[in-house]
Design a protein around this motif. Structure first.
Motif: not given
Length: 213
Positions: A85-88, A158-160, A174-179, A184-189
């Motif tokens: 998902n984050p790779l996509g 790197i972030f795993n 972003l909804l997948l990282y609400v908890g 979520m910050l890593q996803y945004i970066l």
């Protein structure tokens, strides 16, 4: 008789060809792609992440990305995590940055507006308008997007970073990282880095890209 027999025979022959000829061929192609992706992802030192994020949009061009859901379901079932998902998203962000970078090169306001409009759906996980409307018009632009995606893929390694669900990417993702605010910050970066690299690489090739578009 012609009105009845001709459509009937046309549909019968077409369906038979699809089921018994094209069906097995497509199944073999899908299986090969899926097994290849699994092998790539498991490559050491993050190489698989880099390759997948860089090349994932090639699957979108061919339509084979729809088969990725099988892998994502398997990952979620076995580990509860989904790194595809984050790779996509990284792959999408790289192409998004490249498209925006290309739009900024346009002096014609109509062309620039159309390119930006084609890029906007990518923010919600739909890249086809961007790919076919902007990036595939120049291999340099598409290549810049691939570089951006690859950088995002390496950061994901790197972030795993991994999602806990599937089906939504980019901003809805972003909804997948609400908890998990750190996740979520890593996803945004990852998104920002991928898009920024894609944009910068396009700008670095502005002379050649302007000649191609």
């Amino acid at each position: 008789m012609d009105l009845i027999v001709t459509p009937f025979l046309s549909l019968t022959v077409t369906i038979a060809i699809i089921l018994f000829v094209l069906g097995p061929i497509i199944q073999i192609i899908e299986s090969t792609v899926i097994n290849g992706i699994v092998s790539v992802i498991n490559a050491p030192f993050g190489i698989g992440y880099v390759l997948y994020a860089g090349l994932q949009q090639l699957l979108v061009v061919t339509g084979l990305h729809h088969s990725l859901g099988i892998i994502e379901l398997s990952l979620l079932s076995d580990t509860g995590l989904n790194m595809l998902n984050p790779l996509g998203t990284a792959s999408m962000a790289g192409q998004f940055g490249a498209a925006i970078g290309t739009a900024l090169l346009m002096k014609d306001k109509i062309k620039r507006t159309n390119m930006i409009s084609s890029a906007v759906p990518t923010l919600f996980g739909i890249t086809e308008p961007l790919l076919f409307g902007v990036n595939l018009r120049s291999l340099r632009v598409f290549g810049a997007g691939m570089v951006g995606g690859a950088v995002g893929g390496f950061l994901t390694y790197i972030f795993n970073l991994a999602a806990t669900g599937m089906g939504i990417t980019f901003i809805p993702g972003l909804l997948l990282y609400v908890g998990d605010m750190w996740g979520m910050l890593q996803y945004i970066l990852v998104i920002i880095a991928s898009a920024a690299v894609g944009l910068v690489v396009v700008q670095a090739q502005r002379k050649y890209i302007m000649e191609e578009i």
